[in-house]
Structures are given as C-alpha cells and as structure tokens.
Motif scaffolding. Structure first.
Motif, mmCIF file in Angstrom:
data_model
loop_
_atom_site.group_PDB
_atom_site.id
_atom_site.type_symbol
_atom_site.label_atom_id
_atom_site.label_comp_id
_atom_site.label_asym_id
_atom_site.label_seq_id
_atom_site.Cartn_x
_atom_site.Cartn_y
_atom_site.Cartn_z
ATOM 1 N N ALA A 52 0.862 -1.192 0.000
ATOM 2 C CA ALA A 52 0.000 0.000 0.000
ATOM 3 C C ALA A 52 0.890 1.231 0.000
ATOM 4 C CB ALA A 52 -0.942 -0.022 1.187
ATOM 5 N N GLY A 53 1.999 1.154 -0.728
ATOM 6 C CA GLY A 53 2.933 2.273 -0.799
ATOM 7 C C GLY A 53 3.386 2.670 0.592
ATOM 8 N N CYS A 54 3.491 3.973 0.792
ATOM 9 C CA CYS A 54 3.965 4.466 2.091
ATOM 10 C C CYS A 54 2.933 4.265 3.195
ATOM 11 C CB CYS A 54 4.343 5.931 1.988
ATOM 12 S SG CYS A 54 5.801 6.179 0.983
ATOM 13 N N SER A 55 1.703 3.880 2.829
ATOM 14 C CA SER A 55 0.696 3.573 3.854
ATOM 15 C C SER A 55 0.701 2.091 4.213
ATOM 16 C CB SER A 55 -0.703 3.974 3.365
ATOM 17 O OG SER A 55 -0.719 5.321 2.975
ATOM 18 N N GLY A 56 1.679 1.366 3.749
ATOM 19 C CA GLY A 56 1.708 -0.091 3.934
ATOM 20 C C GLY A 56 1.599 -0.525 5.383
ATOM 21 N N PHE A 57 2.340 0.120 6.260
ATOM 22 C CA PHE A 57 2.304 -0.304 7.666
ATOM 23 C C PHE A 57 0.917 -0.072 8.253
ATOM 24 C CE2 PHE A 57 2.717 0.268 12.223
ATOM 25 C CZ PHE A 57 3.374 -0.907 12.569
ATOM 26 N N LEU A 58 0.319 1.051 7.897
ATOM 27 C CA LEU A 58 -1.022 1.384 8.398
ATOM 28 C C LEU A 58 -2.042 0.336 7.931
ATOM 29 C CD1 LEU A 58 -1.604 4.046 9.953
ATOM 30 C CD2 LEU A 58 -2.615 4.910 7.866
ATOM 31 N N GLY A 116 0.629 7.716 0.584
ATOM 32 C CA GLY A 116 1.645 7.129 -0.284
ATOM 33 C C GLY A 116 1.132 6.706 -1.647
ATOM 34 N N ALA A 117 2.007 6.005 -2.362
ATOM 35 C CA ALA A 117 1.725 5.584 -3.737
ATOM 36 C C ALA A 117 0.445 4.774 -3.784
ATOM 37 C CB ALA A 117 2.892 4.766 -4.280
ATOM 38 N N GLY A 118 -0.306 5.025 -4.858
ATOM 39 C CA GLY A 118 -1.584 4.316 -5.000
ATOM 40 C C GLY A 118 -2.617 5.154 -5.714
ATOM 41 N N PHE A 119 -3.030 6.313 -5.192
ATOM 42 C CA PHE A 119 -2.663 6.827 -3.869
ATOM 43 C C PHE A 119 -3.359 6.039 -2.769
ATOM 44 C CE2 PHE A 119 -1.959 11.187 -5.949
ATOM 45 C CZ PHE A 119 -0.608 10.998 -6.010
ATOM 46 N N THR A 120 -2.683 5.970 -1.620
ATOM 47 C CA THR A 120 -3.246 5.364 -0.422
ATOM 48 C C THR A 120 -3.066 6.355 0.714
ATOM 49 O OG1 THR A 120 -1.093 4.454 0.147
ATOM 50 C CG2 THR A 120 -2.578 3.006 -1.070
ATOM 51 N N TRP A 121 -4.011 6.421 1.605
ATOM 52 C CA TRP A 121 -3.807 7.248 2.788
ATOM 53 C C TRP A 121 -4.728 6.770 3.900
ATOM 54 C CZ3 TRP A 121 -6.432 8.765 -1.500
ATOM 55 C CH2 TRP A 121 -7.679 9.382 -1.360
ATOM 56 N N GLY A 122 -4.465 7.241 5.109
ATOM 57 C CA GLY A 122 -5.332 6.823 6.205
ATOM 58 C C GLY A 122 -4.780 7.246 7.546
ATOM 59 N N ALA A 123 -5.570 6.898 8.577
ATOM 60 C CA ALA A 123 -5.166 7.191 9.959
ATOM 61 C C ALA A 123 -5.654 6.071 10.866
ATOM 62 C CB ALA A 123 -5.744 8.530 10.414
ATOM 63 N N ILE A 124 -4.876 5.787 11.881
ATOM 64 C CA ILE A 124 -5.274 4.819 12.911
ATOM 65 C C ILE A 124 -5.182 5.505 14.270
ATOM 66 C CG2 ILE A 124 -4.498 2.737 14.160
ATOM 67 C CD1 ILE A 124 -4.124 1.341 11.527
ATOM 68 N N TYR A 125 -6.214 5.283 15.076
ATOM 69 C CA TYR A 125 -6.224 5.796 16.447
ATOM 70 C C TYR A 125 -5.886 4.631 17.370
ATOM 71 C CZ TYR A 125 -8.546 7.050 20.904
ATOM 72 O OH TYR A 125 -8.847 7.248 22.222
ATOM 73 N N LEU A 126 -4.779 4.820 18.112
ATOM 74 C CA LEU A 126 -4.275 3.799 19.043
ATOM 75 C C LEU A 126 -4.341 4.328 20.457
ATOM 76 C CD1 LEU A 126 -0.606 2.752 18.045
ATOM 77 C CD2 LEU A 126 -2.619 1.288 17.988
ATOM 78 N N LYS A 127 -4.664 3.457 21.393
ATOM 79 C CA LYS A 127 -4.461 3.802 22.806
ATOM 80 C C LYS A 127 -3.297 2.936 23.257
ATOM 81 C CE LYS A 127 -8.377 5.220 25.514
ATOM 82 N NZ LYS A 127 -7.920 6.488 25.999
#
Ligand code: UT7
Length: 332
Positions: free
Chosen positions: A114-120, A315-326
């Motif tokens: 998922a490009g630079c969003s891969g870890f997310l 990142g590439a794709g385009f891919t994007w996102g957000a994760i909320y962690l506690k």
C-alpha cells in the motif's frame, strides 16, 4: 460479550549502518544540503550495503529483535504480515522469507503493498485477526530497501528515500487499549504520479526498460505533495472527530516521514503542538513502510499506557489513512 482489542505489546526497529549524508549526495548529483533541508527536511538516510542483501534482511533483523525483546519464541507466532514496496523478489512473498530466516514455522504470512501507507494498512488487517479472537500473536513488519529502486543520478528523488524496518507484536486485550479505530482510503487515479514503470506484467523487464531507467521510482513531486498535504490532514481530522478527540486529548501524532513540510501542515491542521509530533525524517528520510514503526520504536521509552496516538500516512496508490491507538503498556 467483552470486546477484544488488538494491542501493540512490543516494538523493534532496524536501520542499516551506512549513513548517506547530504554532503555525499551533493557530490553525486547537483544538489545542496541547504536545498534538501529546506524543501524536504532530511540530513541523512541509511543504506543497506552488501551483495545479496534485500528487504527480508532488514525485516529479519527487526523481527528477531522484537521476539528477543518480548521473550516470544518464533513457534508462538500465528501470522506475519510484511508491508513493503521493495520485496526481495516478485514472488514468493518477502514475509515468507522473513519467517524462514527467523524460524517462524507455525504461521502463515503474506506481503501487503500500500505504498507508504503499507504499515497502516497491514496494522489494520492484522488487528482484525486479533479482534475476532482468531489469533493471539501476530507480527506486522514494515520494511523497505528503497535504495534498490532509487536512481542516484536523479536529484528530484534520490535525496528522499532511505532503508529501514520496524516490527510490532499484536496481542489481544480485553482492556480498553490498542487499536481503537482506523480510516483507510485509496484513489487509484493517483498512480500516474508515483510508480515504478517497468518490471511488472504490463511492462516486463527488458534491456530497453533498463536503459530507460524504468525500474526506478518515478515521482511527480508537486502533485504528490499537494495530495499528501490535504489528504493526510483531512483523514487525521476525520479520525479525531469520529472519536471525539481534541488536540488536547492527543499525546502523539505519528506521521509518515516523507517531507517535513507535509508533517508540519498535518500537525497545524490538527492544531497540535510540535512537541507532540514524532519526527525522525532528518536522520532516516522516507523509509516507506518502515517510517511509522521506526518512530514508535524510537519514542517507546516516552510512551505511557493510555496515551492517545494518531498514526497517519499518505503514499503511492494513492493510499492514505489514519489509525487511532491507545498505547497499551509502560516500558518500566
Ligand atoms: O512517501 C510517498 C509520498 N511522497 C511524497 O510525499 C513526496 C511529495 N513531494 C515532495 O516532497 C516534493 O515535491 C519534493 C521534495 C519531491 C520536491 O520539492 P518541491 O518543492 O516540490 O520542488 P520542485 O519539484 O517543484 O522543484 C523546484 C526546483 C526545480 O528547479 P526549477 O525548475 O525551479 O529550476 C527542481 O529542478 O528545485 C529543483 N530541484 C532541486 N534542486 C536542488 C529538484 N530537486 C532538487 C535537488 N536539489 N535535490
């Protein structure tokens, strides 16, 4: 029924030894430390040297360190997902190679691009296996040997990227900690601005593709920049709103490390004090799937159980996102 959440129970990072400085780069292409620092914010990046060394070697170091640190034996791992855009080879998956090198024998594993969003994206996928009660020990590793697809004669891209890896161990918890929410997005229209032209099924490798340098990163910096600035901030605000979080509630923003100006714009839109933003772009550059876990790893000693953390990327794709962690644990 008590809700099961997926909590990060350990984190480890790996950076290869060789440091490629702006001074060395300015002897390779027509650039300066001043231009790179003001336009991108990178001082140096790490490069994996050595014949036959690939992304799996970066990932293996992170996973080995993670297992040792969390006192987990490789046999206990049930799933490993490797986020990468620079797999060792087209197939098999680099995740499978990492498992073999580490001695993980009782798991299945796969790569996720998922490009630079891969870890997310990988963290989101992995958390679902844990939340459903299916698995109790899952590893997510973000690893990229970006130097393998970087053209060191192209001043527009070569200062940006570096090599590295980071890995996390996810476990179930019935406490209200861990992955709380995620918003992931893609728009394939953006593929024209950031991609690798050859080497896939559309344009298999040939002498012509090598001569045309089509196996390197192709990036149109300005459109990518514009999309990244608006989308990373939009999605970070969206996840805050969805979870009734104000800037005061957030302990840390963990942004993808692509450009200091994109990080600043995201933090400003979120109304976050710069002291709450994890930034190590100056030391490692853009390590693609590894930026987020490398930040968490570096800041781990400062994290406290219950900290509200927003991970955000584009990142590439385009891919994007957000994760909320506690955050689920204290180091000491
Ligand atoms: O992680 C995946 C997502 N990727 C990103 O988020 C990257 C987003 N894009 C960016 O970060 C920026 O667009 C770049 C850092 C790639 C480029 O910065 P920019 O401010 O957008 O520069 P530019 O491409 O508009 O180029 C401005 C000038 C040009 O010269 P002219 O045409 O104005 O004479 C470039 O040739 O800067 C020149 N330039 C450089 N000069 C010195 C481009 N690269 C360099 C360089 N050193 N390394």
């Amino acid at each position: 029924m008590t809700k099961i959440r997926a909590a990060i129970k350990g984190i480890y990072g790996y950076l290869p030894e060789y440091i490629l400085t702006n001074d060395e780069l300015s002897r390779m292409v027509d650039t300066t430390d001043e231009w790179i620092m003001t336009r991108i914010g990178i001082k140096e990046r790490r490069i994996l040297k050595g014949e036959g060394k690939g992304t799996s070697d970066l990932g293996t170091e992170a996973v080995k360190g993670l297992l040792a640190k969390t006192k987990t034996s490789p046999e206990e791992i049930e799933l490993l997902i490797c986020a990468t855009v620079t797999p060792d080879m087209q197939f098999p998956a680099t995740a499978n190679i990492i498992c073999d090198k580490v001695g993980i024998k009782n798991a299945f594993s796969y790569d996720l691009n998922a490009g630079c969003s891969g870890f997310l994206f990988a963290l989101d996928a992995a958390s679902k296996y844990v939340e459903t009660g299916l698995f109790k020990k899952v590893i997510v590793v973000g690893a990229d040997k970006m130097s393998s697809i970087t053209d060191y004669t192209d001043r527009a891209t070569c200062p940006i990227f570096g090599d590295g890896s980071g890995a996390i161990l996810l476990e179930p918890t019935t406490e209200d900690f861990g992955v709380m929410d995620s918003i992931l997005k893609v728009d394939g229209v953006g593929r024209i601005h950031l991609h690798q032209k050859a080497g896939g099924s559309v344009k298999p490798p040939s002498h012509a593709t090598v001569d045309a340098k089509e196996h390197f990163i192709y990036q149109e910096g300005q459109p990518v920049f514009k999309w990244a600035v608006s989308k990373m901030a939009d999605v970070s605000l969206e996840i805050m709103k969805k979870n009734n979080l104000t800037a005061d509630d957030i302990a840390w923003l963990v942004p993808h490390q692509a450009n200091m100006r994109i990080i600043d714009a995201t933090a400003n839109r979120m109304n976050l004090d710069k002291g709450k933003v994890m930034i190590n772009i100056q030391k490692y550059g853009n390590t693609t799937a590894a930026t987020l876990p490398l930040c968490l790893w570096e800041w781990e000693p400062q994290l406290k159980k219950g900290d509200n953390i927003i991970l955000s990327s584009f990142g590439a794709g385009f891919t994007w996102g957000a994760i909320y962690l506690k955050w689920a644990y204290n180091v000491n």
